[in-house]
Design a protein around this motif. Structure first.
Motif, mmCIF file in Angstrom:
data_model
loop_
_atom_site.group_PDB
_atom_site.id
_atom_site.type_symbol
_atom_site.label_atom_id
_atom_site.label_comp_id
_atom_site.label_asym_id
_atom_site.label_seq_id
_atom_site.Cartn_x
_atom_site.Cartn_y
_atom_site.Cartn_z
ATOM 1 N N ILE A 17 0.814 -1.214 0.000
ATOM 2 C CA ILE A 17 0.000 0.000 0.000
ATOM 3 C C ILE A 17 0.850 1.267 0.000
ATOM 4 O O ILE A 17 0.463 2.295 -0.577
ATOM 5 N N LYS A 18 2.042 1.211 0.590
ATOM 6 C CA LYS A 18 2.889 2.402 0.670
ATOM 7 C C LYS A 18 3.431 2.831 -0.687
ATOM 8 O O LYS A 18 3.950 3.944 -0.831
ATOM 9 N N LEU A 19 3.330 1.951 -1.673
ATOM 10 C CA LEU A 19 3.826 2.274 -3.011
ATOM 11 C C LEU A 19 2.827 3.092 -3.818
ATOM 12 O O LEU A 19 3.168 3.613 -4.879
ATOM 13 N N TYR A 20 1.595 3.199 -3.313
ATOM 14 C CA TYR A 20 0.546 3.893 -4.052
ATOM 15 C C TYR A 20 0.480 5.376 -3.673
ATOM 16 O O TYR A 20 1.048 5.810 -2.671
ATOM 17 N N SER A 21 -0.248 6.124 -4.471
ATOM 18 C CA SER A 21 -0.416 7.552 -4.219
ATOM 19 C C SER A 21 -1.201 7.779 -2.930
ATOM 20 O O SER A 21 -1.906 6.881 -2.441
ATOM 21 N N ILE A 22 -1.087 8.979 -2.406
ATOM 22 C CA ILE A 22 -1.801 9.306 -1.169
ATOM 23 C C ILE A 22 -3.308 9.185 -1.373
ATOM 24 O O ILE A 22 -4.025 8.658 -0.511
ATOM 25 N N SER A 23 -3.793 9.645 -2.510
ATOM 26 C CA SER A 23 -5.239 9.573 -2.755
ATOM 27 C C SER A 23 -5.715 8.123 -2.800
ATOM 28 O O SER A 23 -6.811 7.807 -2.322
ATOM 29 N N TYR A 24 -4.885 7.246 -3.361
ATOM 30 C CA TYR A 24 -5.252 5.830 -3.394
ATOM 31 C C TYR A 24 -5.253 5.256 -1.981
ATOM 32 O O TYR A 24 -6.171 4.514 -1.594
ATOM 33 N N GLN A 25 -4.250 5.594 -1.186
ATOM 34 C CA GLN A 25 -4.180 5.092 0.185
ATOM 35 C C GLN A 25 -5.386 5.547 1.006
ATOM 36 O O GLN A 25 -5.841 4.834 1.904
ATOM 37 N N GLN A 26 -5.889 6.713 0.689
ATOM 38 C CA GLN A 26 -7.025 7.250 1.445
ATOM 39 C C GLN A 26 -8.333 6.526 1.139
ATOM 40 O O GLN A 26 -9.241 6.499 1.980
ATOM 41 N N ASN A 27 -8.415 5.918 -0.042
ATOM 42 C CA ASN A 27 -9.712 5.384 -0.481
ATOM 43 C C ASN A 27 -9.690 3.926 -0.926
ATOM 44 O O ASN A 27 -10.706 3.430 -1.415
ATOM 45 N N TYR A 28 -8.575 3.222 -0.776
ATOM 46 C CA TYR A 28 -8.480 1.867 -1.325
ATOM 47 C C TYR A 28 -9.564 0.941 -0.790
ATOM 48 O O TYR A 28 -10.037 0.032 -1.488
ATOM 49 N N TYR A 29 -9.971 1.148 0.457
ATOM 50 C CA TYR A 29 -10.925 0.233 1.087
ATOM 51 C C TYR A 29 -12.352 0.398 0.543
ATOM 52 O O TYR A 29 -13.259 -0.342 0.926
ATOM 53 N N LYS A 30 -12.522 1.337 -0.366
ATOM 54 C CA LYS A 30 -13.808 1.475 -1.058
ATOM 55 C C LYS A 30 -13.796 0.735 -2.398
ATOM 56 O O LYS A 30 -14.791 0.751 -3.129
ATOM 57 N N ASN A 31 -12.660 0.105 -2.679
ATOM 58 C CA ASN A 31 -12.469 -0.592 -3.949
ATOM 59 C C ASN A 31 -12.298 -2.093 -3.694
ATOM 60 O O ASN A 31 -11.266 -2.531 -3.189
ATOM 61 N N ASP A 32 -13.281 -2.890 -4.042
ATOM 62 C CA ASP A 32 -13.227 -4.338 -3.800
ATOM 63 C C ASP A 32 -12.084 -5.010 -4.557
ATOM 64 O O ASP A 32 -11.555 -6.036 -4.120
ATOM 65 N N GLN A 33 -11.690 -4.427 -5.695
ATOM 66 C CA GLN A 33 -10.652 -5.046 -6.513
ATOM 67 C C GLN A 33 -9.296 -5.042 -5.809
ATOM 68 O O GLN A 33 -8.471 -5.931 -6.024
ATOM 69 N N HIS A 34 -9.058 -4.055 -4.963
ATOM 70 C CA HIS A 34 -7.777 -3.963 -4.249
ATOM 71 C C HIS A 34 -7.534 -5.213 -3.410
ATOM 72 O O HIS A 34 -6.499 -5.880 -3.553
ATOM 73 N N ILE A 35 -8.460 -5.556 -2.559
ATOM 74 C CA ILE A 35 -8.262 -6.712 -1.683
ATOM 75 C C ILE A 35 -8.380 -8.018 -2.457
ATOM 76 O O ILE A 35 -7.696 -9.003 -2.155
ATOM 77 N N LYS A 36 -9.224 -8.029 -3.485
ATOM 78 C CA LYS A 36 -9.357 -9.242 -4.300
ATOM 79 C C LYS A 36 -8.038 -9.589 -4.973
ATOM 80 O O LYS A 36 -7.630 -10.758 -5.008
ATOM 81 N N GLN A 37 -7.350 -8.571 -5.512
ATOM 82 C CA GLN A 37 -6.076 -8.812 -6.184
ATOM 83 C C GLN A 37 -5.024 -9.317 -5.201
ATOM 84 O O GLN A 37 -4.228 -10.207 -5.519
ATOM 85 N N ILE A 38 -5.021 -8.762 -4.013
ATOM 86 C CA ILE A 38 -4.072 -9.202 -2.988
ATOM 87 C C ILE A 38 -4.311 -10.668 -2.637
ATOM 88 O O ILE A 38 -3.370 -11.467 -2.533
ATOM 89 N N ILE A 39 -5.555 -11.037 -2.470
ATOM 90 C CA ILE A 39 -5.884 -12.423 -2.132
ATOM 91 C C ILE A 39 -5.516 -13.362 -3.278
ATOM 92 O O ILE A 39 -4.927 -14.430 -3.066
ATOM 93 N N ASP A 40 -5.840 -12.962 -4.505
ATOM 94 C CA ASP A 40 -5.505 -13.793 -5.671
ATOM 95 C C ASP A 40 -3.996 -13.994 -5.791
ATOM 96 O O ASP A 40 -3.518 -15.105 -6.062
ATOM 97 N N ASP A 41 -3.238 -12.913 -5.596
ATOM 98 C CA ASP A 41 -1.775 -13.007 -5.687
ATOM 99 C C ASP A 41 -1.214 -13.926 -4.605
ATOM 100 O O ASP A 41 -0.288 -14.713 -4.844
ATOM 101 N N PHE A 42 -1.775 -13.828 -3.409
ATOM 102 C CA PHE A 42 -1.318 -14.688 -2.313
ATOM 103 C C PHE A 42 -1.590 -16.157 -2.623
ATOM 104 O O PHE A 42 -0.728 -17.022 -2.429
#
Length: 356
Positions: free
Chosen positions: A70-95
């Motif tokens: 998450i620290k690699l992303y922009s500040i605006s992305y860090q502020q709102n990532y949890y409103k985006n289901d794709q963020h956590i889905k991609q993390i789970i898929d990669d894991f």
């Protein structure tokens, strides 16, 4: 299973390491992780069976993977990532993809708990082709093909070593190995394009073994061999070590500039020479790190781009032994797309180091 998943807000809070000055830890954010992980675990459990991690460790790995990226992303992305289901889905898929690779006992790479998704894609590509290469029946070939095969094996060994170091974030060492891999790649491409030079190249090996006393020979024989390599260069006034290193390719060298740069020019890869020179800061140890140099570039992606460029240079040639070029196109495209997205930053940095 999802409803019974023991993942409390307190547990998520204890693992999550978001910068609270950028994005406070709220119940909405905690529930974002809880719900996504709970919903994903049943499918993960069915896929891995007895090998599956228990729910708590599974959740911890997912959240730590998020912390890592998450620290690699922009500040605006860090502020709102949890409103985006794709963020956590991609993390789970990669894991899950990384865990799946860990279960393969024949896989070339040893796995860490976290593997950058781009590095994982490249590793899977390398592993696929390396396995094919090792399965090739060398009993069917002789020189010059045998030397080309052995040098291709050496190429893959260095490539695997470098990417393993990159995976573990040993960037200095990965850069050192890349420098060596570049030299191997240059030799490999010259010999693929000029198979008639294989005999001279192999003689270089014998001369080196004579010099270090592994092959017993007289002093006069060593002098004769040194003279022979100078004749191959077409110029007697060079030190023995220069003749030994470049004599085998002497007929291709049109000037008296005997260096890797000259060999890179022969195969139209001279654009990589500034990176080779830059790598010397890490080869000749000054205890310099990327932080010391204040690089305005993602050093991991920079190095992976360099490695992928060397792969691209030989991808067609090695098909002589792997016969899998069509089969790996999808794997290649996945890495190539990410590398191309980094092209502007890479080119900008390349221009800067050429002027230093």
């Amino acid at each position: 299973m999802a409803n019974n998943f023991p993942l409390s807000r307190e547990k998520v809070r204890s693992i999550l390491s978001d910068d609270v000055h950028i994005s406070p830890i709220t119940n909405e954010k905690l529930d974002y992780f809880r719900n996504a992980i709970r919903n994903a675990y049943p499918d993960y459990r069915r896929k891995f069976g007895e090998r599956a991690l228990n729910p708590q460790i599974f959740a911890e790995n997912i959240i730590k993977r998020h912390n890592h990226t998450i620290k690699l992303y922009s500040i605006s992305y860090q502020q709102n990532y949890y409103k985006n289901d794709q963020h956590i889905k991609q993390i789970i898929d990669d894991f899950i993809n990384a865990e799946n690779a860990k279960q393969d006992p024949e896989h070339t790479f040893t796995r860490d708990a976290y593997i950058d998704p781009l590095i994982l894609k490249f590793e899977n590509l390398i592993d696929s082709r390396y396995q094919k290469l090792k399965a090739f029946d060398i009993a069917k070939i002789k020189d010059p093909q045998l030397t080309l095969y052995n040098l291709t094996v050496r190429y893959f060994q260095e490539l695997v070593s470098g990417i393993m170091l990159l995976e573990r974030e040993f960037y200095n060492d990965a850069f050192i190995v890349w420098r060596s891999l570049l030299e191997t790649t240059v030799t490999l491409l010259i010999l693929y394009n000029n198979a008639n030079l294989v005999g001279k190249f192999n003689e270089r090996r014998n001369i080196a073994l004579m010099r270090v006393k592994v092959l017993g020979t007289s002093r006069q024989a060593q002098k004769d061999k040194a003279k022979e390599t100078k004749q191959q260069l077409g110029f007697k006034g060079v030190p023995d070590y220069i003749a030994e290193r470049y004599g085998w390719a002497g007929e291709l060298i049109k000037s008296r500039e005997y260096s890797l740069r000259t060999l890179l020019e022969i195969i139209n890869m001279v654009d990589l020479y500034p990176h080779y020179a830059f790598a010397s800061l890490f080869v000749h140890e000054y205890l310099i790190s990327p932080e010391d140099l204040r690089l305005e570039i993602d050093f991991e992606k920079y190095l992976l781009t360099l490695y992928f460029k060397l792969y691209e240079a030989v991808r067609v040639n090695i098909n002589d032994f792997t016969n899998d070029l069509d089969a790996v196109k999808k794997l290649e495209q996945g890495v190539r797309k990410e590398v191309n997205n980094f092209k502007a930053q890479f080119n900008d940095f390349s221009a800067r180091i050429q002027t230093t």
